[in-house]
Scaffold this motif. Structure first.
Motif, PDB file in Angstrom:
ATOM      1  N   VAL A   7       0.852  -1.202   0.000  1.00 54.22           N
ATOM      2  CA  VAL A   7       0.000   0.000   0.000  1.00 54.22           C
ATOM      3  C   VAL A   7       0.879   1.239   0.000  1.00 54.22           C
ATOM      4  O   VAL A   7       1.864   1.321   0.747  1.00 54.22           O
ATOM      5  CB  VAL A   7      -0.932   0.009   1.248  1.00 54.22           C
ATOM      6  N   ALA A   8       0.518   2.199  -0.861  1.00 52.78           N
ATOM      7  CA  ALA A   8       1.232   3.481  -0.897  1.00 52.78           C
ATOM      8  C   ALA A   8       0.212   4.609  -0.751  1.00 52.78           C
ATOM      9  O   ALA A   8      -0.961   4.448  -1.102  1.00 52.78           O
ATOM     10  CB  ALA A   8       2.000   3.627  -2.203  1.00 52.78           C
ATOM     11  N   LEU A   9       0.677   5.720  -0.234  1.00 48.11           N
ATOM     12  CA  LEU A   9      -0.192   6.896  -0.030  1.00 48.11           C
ATOM     13  C   LEU A   9       0.409   8.081  -0.757  1.00 48.11           C
ATOM     14  O   LEU A   9       1.620   8.322  -0.681  1.00 48.11           O
ATOM     15  CB  LEU A   9      -0.275   7.211   1.474  1.00 48.11           C
ATOM     16  N   THR A  10      -0.435   8.839  -1.462  1.00 44.87           N
ATOM     17  CA  THR A  10       0.013  10.114  -2.008  1.00 44.87           C
ATOM     18  C   THR A  10      -0.723  11.251  -1.309  1.00 44.87           C
ATOM     19  O   THR A  10      -1.951  11.204  -1.160  1.00 44.87           O
ATOM     20  CB  THR A  10      -0.182  10.204  -3.536  1.00 44.87           C
ATOM     21  N   ILE A  11       0.037  12.245  -0.880  1.00 43.46           N
ATOM     22  CA  ILE A  11      -0.523  13.441  -0.246  1.00 43.46           C
ATOM     23  C   ILE A  11      -0.245  14.567  -1.242  1.00 43.46           C
ATOM     24  O   ILE A  11       0.887  15.047  -1.354  1.00 43.46           O
ATOM     25  CB  ILE A  11       0.170  13.719   1.116  1.00 43.46           C
ATOM     26  N   ALA A  12      -1.248  14.936  -2.024  1.00 47.47           N
ATOM     27  CA  ALA A  12      -0.959  15.778  -3.191  1.00 47.47           C
ATOM     28  C   ALA A  12      -2.223  16.471  -3.678  1.00 47.47           C
ATOM     29  O   ALA A  12      -3.320  16.252  -3.154  1.00 47.47           O
ATOM     30  CB  ALA A  12      -0.363  14.906  -4.299  1.00 47.47           C
ATOM     31  N   GLY A  13      -2.050  17.317  -4.701  1.00 45.78           N
ATOM     32  CA  GLY A  13      -3.173  18.073  -5.252  1.00 45.78           C
ATOM     33  C   GLY A  13      -3.816  17.367  -6.430  1.00 45.78           C
ATOM     34  O   GLY A  13      -3.222  16.473  -7.040  1.00 45.78           O
ATOM     35  N   SER A  14      -5.034  17.806  -6.761  1.00 45.65           N
ATOM     36  CA  SER A  14      -5.734  17.252  -7.926  1.00 45.65           C
ATOM     37  C   SER A  14      -5.452  18.104  -9.159  1.00 45.65           C
ATOM     38  O   SER A  14      -5.455  19.329  -9.097  1.00 45.65           O
ATOM     39  CB  SER A  14      -7.245  17.242  -7.650  1.00 45.65           C
ATOM     40  N   LEU A  40      -6.022  14.323  -0.440  1.00 47.83           N
ATOM     41  CA  LEU A  40      -6.051  15.487  -1.335  1.00 47.83           C
ATOM     42  C   LEU A  40      -5.735  16.757  -0.548  1.00 47.83           C
ATOM     43  O   LEU A  40      -6.310  16.986   0.520  1.00 47.83           O
ATOM     44  CB  LEU A  40      -7.448  15.575  -1.947  1.00 47.83           C
ATOM     45  N   THR A  41      -4.805  17.559  -1.062  1.00 52.16           N
ATOM     46  CA  THR A  41      -4.417  18.800  -0.375  1.00 52.16           C
ATOM     47  C   THR A  41      -5.093  20.030  -0.963  1.00 52.16           C
ATOM     48  O   THR A  41      -5.332  21.013  -0.264  1.00 52.16           O
ATOM     49  CB  THR A  41      -2.898  19.028  -0.487  1.00 52.16           C
ATOM     50  N   CYS A  42      -5.330  19.992  -2.279  1.00 53.38           N
ATOM     51  CA  CYS A  42      -5.907  21.148  -2.962  1.00 53.38           C
ATOM     52  C   CYS A  42      -6.459  20.699  -4.310  1.00 53.38           C
ATOM     53  O   CYS A  42      -6.141  19.607  -4.784  1.00 53.38           O
ATOM     54  CB  CYS A  42      -4.863  22.245  -3.161  1.00 53.38           C
ATOM     55  N   ILE A  43      -7.284  21.560  -4.877  1.00 55.45           N
ATOM     56  CA  ILE A  43      -7.903  21.254  -6.169  1.00 55.45           C
ATOM     57  C   ILE A  43      -7.430  22.300  -7.164  1.00 55.45           C
ATOM     58  O   ILE A  43      -7.666  23.499  -6.954  1.00 55.45           O
ATOM     59  CB  ILE A  43      -9.439  21.296  -6.044  1.00 55.45           C
ATOM     60  N   THR A  44      -6.728  21.877  -8.213  1.00 57.25           N
ATOM     61  CA  THR A  44      -6.332  22.845  -9.241  1.00 57.25           C
ATOM     62  C   THR A  44      -7.273  22.715 -10.429  1.00 57.25           C
ATOM     63  O   THR A  44      -7.657  21.616 -10.809  1.00 57.25           O
ATOM     64  CB  THR A  44      -4.888  22.623  -9.745  1.00 57.25           C
ATOM     65  N   ALA A  45      -7.650  23.882 -10.979  1.00 56.18           N
ATOM     66  CA  ALA A  45      -8.297  23.914 -12.295  1.00 56.18           C
ATOM     67  C   ALA A  45      -7.134  24.012 -13.264  1.00 56.18           C
ATOM     68  O   ALA A  45      -6.438  25.031 -13.315  1.00 56.18           O
ATOM     69  CB  ALA A  45      -9.226  25.103 -12.404  1.00 56.18           C
ATOM     70  N   ASP A  55      -7.731  25.824  -5.201  1.00 53.00           N
ATOM     71  CA  ASP A  55      -8.481  25.890  -3.946  1.00 53.00           C
ATOM     72  C   ASP A  55      -7.879  24.904  -2.958  1.00 53.00           C
ATOM     73  O   ASP A  55      -7.782  23.710  -3.248  1.00 53.00           O
ATOM     74  CB  ASP A  55      -9.955  25.550  -4.182  1.00 53.00           C
ATOM     75  N   ALA A  56      -7.493  25.426  -1.793  1.00 51.89           N
ATOM     76  CA  ALA A  56      -6.861  24.571  -0.773  1.00 51.89           C
ATOM     77  C   ALA A  56      -7.911  23.894   0.090  1.00 51.89           C
ATOM     78  O   ALA A  56      -8.981  24.451   0.332  1.00 51.89           O
ATOM     79  CB  ALA A  56      -5.959  25.421   0.109  1.00 51.89           C
ATOM     80  N   LEU A  57      -7.582  22.698   0.564  1.00 49.50           N
ATOM     81  CA  LEU A  57      -8.406  22.076   1.600  1.00 49.50           C
ATOM     82  C   LEU A  57      -7.884  22.524   2.970  1.00 49.50           C
ATOM     83  O   LEU A  57      -6.708  22.906   3.087  1.00 49.50           O
ATOM     84  CB  LEU A  57      -8.338  20.547   1.492  1.00 49.50           C
ATOM     85  N   GLY A  81       3.279  15.620  -2.696  1.00 49.54           N
ATOM     86  CA  GLY A  81       3.398  16.400  -3.922  1.00 49.54           C
ATOM     87  C   GLY A  81       3.093  17.853  -3.638  1.00 49.54           C
ATOM     88  O   GLY A  81       3.764  18.482  -2.815  1.00 49.54           O
ATOM     89  N   MET A  82       2.042  18.381  -4.261  1.00 51.06           N
ATOM     90  CA  MET A  82       1.706  19.812  -4.108  1.00 51.06           C
ATOM     91  C   MET A  82       1.080  20.046  -2.736  1.00 51.06           C
ATOM     92  O   MET A  82      -0.036  19.620  -2.473  1.00 51.06           O
ATOM     93  CB  MET A  82       0.738  20.206  -5.229  1.00 51.06           C
ATOM     94  N   LEU A  83       1.817  20.730  -1.870  1.00 53.65           N
ATOM     95  CA  LEU A  83       1.329  20.983  -0.511  1.00 53.65           C
ATOM     96  C   LEU A  83       0.869  22.433  -0.338  1.00 53.65           C
ATOM     97  O   LEU A  83       0.312  22.793   0.704  1.00 53.65           O
ATOM     98  CB  LEU A  83       2.412  20.633   0.522  1.00 53.65           C
ATOM     99  N   LEU A  84       1.148  23.247  -1.287  1.00 52.14           N
ATOM    100  CA  LEU A  84       0.574  24.592  -1.502  1.00 52.14           C
ATOM    101  C   LEU A  84       0.920  25.679  -0.500  1.00 52.14           C
ATOM    102  O   LEU A  84       1.376  26.743  -0.888  1.00 52.14           O
ATOM    103  CB  LEU A  84      -0.960  24.511  -1.637  1.00 52.14           C
ATOM    104  N   ASN A  85       0.629  25.470   0.783  1.00 50.46           N
ATOM    105  CA  ASN A  85       0.817  26.608   1.699  1.00 50.46           C
ATOM    106  C   ASN A  85       1.391  26.166   3.052  1.00 50.46           C
ATOM    107  O   ASN A  85       1.455  24.975   3.368  1.00 50.46           O
ATOM    108  CB  ASN A  85      -0.487  27.411   1.867  1.00 50.46           C
ATOM    109  N   GLN A  86       1.791  27.167   3.816  1.00 47.69           N
ATOM    110  CA  GLN A  86       2.484  26.910   5.090  1.00 47.69           C
ATOM    111  C   GLN A  86       1.646  26.090   6.085  1.00 47.69           C
ATOM    112  O   GLN A  86       2.161  25.106   6.640  1.00 47.69           O
ATOM    113  CB  GLN A  86       2.895  28.252   5.695  1.00 47.69           C
TER     114      GLN A  86
END
Ligand SMILES: Nc1ncnc2c1ncn2[C@@H]1O[C@H](COP(=O)(O)OP(=O)(O)O)[C@@H](O)[C@H]1O
Ligand SMILES: Cc1ncc(COP(=O)(O)OP(=O)(O)O)c(N)n1
Length: 266
Positions: A7-14, A40-45, A55-57, A81-86
């Motif tokens: 099992v692997a986990l990704t902590i990243a954006g869409s 999911l950390t954030c949703i990118t368009a 949009d960040a979660l 992956g994309m963690l976006l903000n502090q």
């Protein structure tokens, strides 16, 4: 017969365009027959031309996803992956610090190939505190320049940057060469405190390179979950991303994604 997969986990954006982020990670895990889980950390368009909105979660929502996975399943390896903000980076760092026996691949996502900034300016200091948790850290050329504080124009620069970034505390660093427009395109540099070496495959002549960084870090994660050593996982991941680039997809009007399931694309 019951099969127990790694099992692997990704902590990243869409990525709404499906080329990078969590979508690329889960396809990469599936290719390797590793069960993929996600926070999911954030949703990118986003499409093949760039990112038009992010949009960040809430950090609590992200930690709840990670906790849901860890309290129920044995996770052998994870990637960020994309963690976006502090606030997101700090919450994830605090959680990961408490883990034992889980390999962490940290892709310090800051800038996409289309030039889109994928992290807030004030988040870079926080990201540096996540780095000591990395089994493998995978900056691209531009991220390596920010982390090492030096400009990277040659192979020698890639090597000195890898050594400098290793000093931030990662067990191993791969400085990726996809951002070059010369013979270094496709050459990566590995440094683990002892071994300083090139990871070289053939350079693929394509503009459809969207998601290569996510794919490489996810493939390293999958190979760690399968039990390979970090160096072997990196070598296998480099071969995988090269094959996926060889069969990259002509989708959209910008940079298309790589062909994660290339054996089916004949
Ligand atoms: N044209 C190419 N040919 C072969 N390998 C490539 C090419 N472009 C990127 N890569 C590989 O893809 C992986 C991701 O690198 P890079 O594109 O620099 O990362 P990022 O997507 O984070 O900017 C690296 O292993 C790199 O060597
Ligand atoms: C949601 C999301 N996460 C990460 C990235 C960066 O992807 P990467 O694999 O580094 O590839 P390029 O974007 O540089 O092609 C992203 N774009 N979106």
């Amino acid at each position: 017969m019951a099969y127990i997969p790694p099992v692997a986990l990704t902590i990243a954006g869409s990525d709404s365009g499906g080329g990078a982020g969590i979508q690329a990670d889960l396809r990469t895990f599936s290719f390797h027959a590793v069960h993929g889980t996600s926070a999911l950390t954030c949703i990118t368009a986003q499409n093949t031309q760039g990112v038009s909105r992010v949009d960040a979660l809430a950090p609590e929502a992200i930690i709840a996803q990670i906790e849901a996975v860890f309290t129920d399943m044995g996770v052998q390896a994870l990637k960020t992956g994309m963690l976006l903000n502090q606030p997101i980076i700090e919450a994830v760092t605090d959680y990961l610090k408490g883990l034992v026996d889980v390999d962490c691949v940290i892709d310090p996502v800051m800038v996409s190939r289309t030039g889109a900034q994928l992290i807030d300016d004030n988040a870079i200091a926080a990201l540096k505190k996540l780095i000591p948790l990395a089994t493998v850290l995978t900056p691209n050329r531009y991220e390596a320049e920010i982390l090492s504080g030096q400009s990277i124009k040659t192979l020698e620069h890639m090597k000195t940057a890898a050594q400098a970034i290793h000093g931030l505390g990662a067990k191993a660093v791969i400085v990726k060469g996809g951002g070059f427009d010369n013979e270094l395109r496709g050459i990566d540099v590995w440094y683990d405190g002892t071994t300083l070496t090139k990871l070289t495959t053939s350079c693929i002549d394509t503009a459809d390179t969207h998601g290569t960084g996510c794919t490489l870090s996810a493939a390293i994660t999958a190979n760690l979950a399968l039990g390979h050593t970090p160096f072997e996982a990196a070598k296998r991941a480099k071969e995988y991303v090269t094959q996926a680039l060889n069969y990259s997809l002509r989708i959209g009007t910008g940079q298309g994604p790589v062909g994660h399931f290339y054996p089916l694309l004949t």
